[in-house]
Scaffold this motif. Sequence first.
Motif, short mmCIF file in Angstrom:
data_model
loop_
_atom_site.label_atom_id
_atom_site.label_comp_id
_atom_site.label_asym_id
_atom_site.label_seq_id
_atom_site.Cartn_x
_atom_site.Cartn_y
_atom_site.Cartn_z
N ASP A 210 -30.32 -34.02 -24.68
CA ASP A 210 -28.95 -34.08 -25.18
C ASP A 210 -28.86 -35.03 -26.38
N LEU A 211 -29.53 -36.17 -26.29
CA LEU A 211 -29.45 -37.15 -27.38
C LEU A 211 -30.13 -36.63 -28.64
N LEU A 212 -31.25 -35.90 -28.49
CA LEU A 212 -31.91 -35.33 -29.67
C LEU A 212 -30.99 -34.31 -30.34
N ALA A 213 -30.34 -33.48 -29.55
CA ALA A 213 -29.40 -32.51 -30.11
C ALA A 213 -28.23 -33.21 -30.82
N ALA A 214 -27.71 -34.27 -30.21
CA ALA A 214 -26.59 -35.00 -30.80
C ALA A 214 -27.02 -35.70 -32.08
N TRP A 215 -28.25 -36.23 -32.11
CA TRP A 215 -28.77 -36.90 -33.31
C TRP A 215 -28.87 -35.91 -34.47
N VAL A 222 -24.69 -30.02 -38.79
CA VAL A 222 -24.80 -28.58 -38.54
C VAL A 222 -24.53 -28.31 -37.06
N GLU A 223 -24.36 -27.04 -36.74
CA GLU A 223 -24.19 -26.65 -35.35
C GLU A 223 -25.54 -26.75 -34.64
N VAL A 224 -25.55 -27.39 -33.49
CA VAL A 224 -26.77 -27.54 -32.70
C VAL A 224 -26.54 -26.94 -31.32
N LEU A 225 -27.43 -26.02 -30.95
CA LEU A 225 -27.35 -25.39 -29.63
C LEU A 225 -28.32 -26.10 -28.69
N ARG A 226 -27.83 -26.47 -27.52
CA ARG A 226 -28.65 -27.13 -26.51
C ARG A 226 -28.91 -26.13 -25.39
N GLU A 227 -30.17 -25.73 -25.22
CA GLU A 227 -30.54 -24.76 -24.19
C GLU A 227 -31.34 -25.44 -23.09
N LEU A 298 -24.38 -41.17 -29.88
CA LEU A 298 -23.48 -41.02 -28.73
C LEU A 298 -22.19 -40.33 -29.16
N GLY A 299 -21.72 -40.68 -30.34
CA GLY A 299 -20.50 -40.05 -30.85
C GLY A 299 -20.70 -38.57 -31.18
N GLY A 300 -21.96 -38.16 -31.38
CA GLY A 300 -22.24 -36.76 -31.71
C GLY A 300 -22.46 -35.88 -30.50
N LEU A 301 -22.43 -36.45 -29.29
CA LEU A 301 -22.67 -35.64 -28.09
C LEU A 301 -21.62 -34.54 -27.93
N HIS A 302 -20.39 -34.81 -28.36
CA HIS A 302 -19.34 -33.80 -28.20
C HIS A 302 -19.50 -32.64 -29.18
N ARG A 303 -20.39 -32.80 -30.17
CA ARG A 303 -20.56 -31.76 -31.19
C ARG A 303 -21.57 -30.70 -30.80
#
Length: 334
Positions: A210-215, A222-227, A298-303
Amino acid sequence: MIIDLPSTTTSNVNKKLVELRESGGAVALGRVLTLVIVTSDGSEVEQAVQAANDASREHPCRVIVVASGARQAAPRLDAQIRIGGDAGASEVVVLRLYGPLADEGAGAVVPLLLPDAPVVAYWPGQAPEIPAKDPIGALSHRRITDAAAEPNPIAALHKRVKSYVAGDTDLAWTRLTSWRAMLSSAMDLPPHEAVTAATVRGAADSPSTDLLAAWLADCLNVEVLREDHPREGSGIYSAVLERPSGNIEIVRPDGKVGSLTQPGQPDRRIALQRREIRDCLSEELRRLDPDEIYEATLGGLHRISRAADRPEAETDAEQPAEQEGGEAGKGKKS
């Protein structure tokens, strides 16, 4: 050397430390910080002390372990001092608090803090709801937690977003250093194109994924998809950065060695061994200032978006109903 001090006081522990130092011929105390480890589990104590001992070879420190015992017992403080080969390059003081004293860890720690030295608090297991408001956390310049060690790692990570105070960090973030370095260096190579989208895949219970995706979402905008990857506990599986000329892709199927693929470059095998706690702890002890990148992440987790939250891909059912051999439901994304 290990010295046990049953049913003692912090004053007696301090006196014993001075006595041991003088008998060993040490005039000055070469310690750069105090590391306070807060735990309640017996096996967790030894694991945390071993990690601190290994980290102390790079950062000589005084390690104070606060282990809470049975709260129904009579009030008692049992202490143990470890120096020499049993303490790495540090000196370890283990405080086991029983009865009403079990909730007075900060009071037991204060008399043992090194004067004029920074204090770092580390929770190897379950951390307080708000580490900075914990009595020991309030004493500390840095507060280290580990979301991966919590009963619900992803929920713990989202608690960190709400409770963040400058000086907080988490080992789930530190475990990403190699991934972040590899992805950054790959993007420095030509062709120098903007990333249009990204996908990060990993275990459903991996806070580092999750943190790598948020980073990536925060840095690349850009849009990041977490699978989710089907194997729990396997950490990060892959990261893909999409660009017009071709994707940058890092895949680590075994948790040890990854492969890096990008346009115009030969495929490369890269070392991506899952980092040990001692290595993560050593890295975090190198800095005592706030980690602004972690805060922004941490602030990017919602994105980030999750595959489970996305609308299903177009299926044959959405196409004209009269199709020979057509069957609704085929062609969905996994």
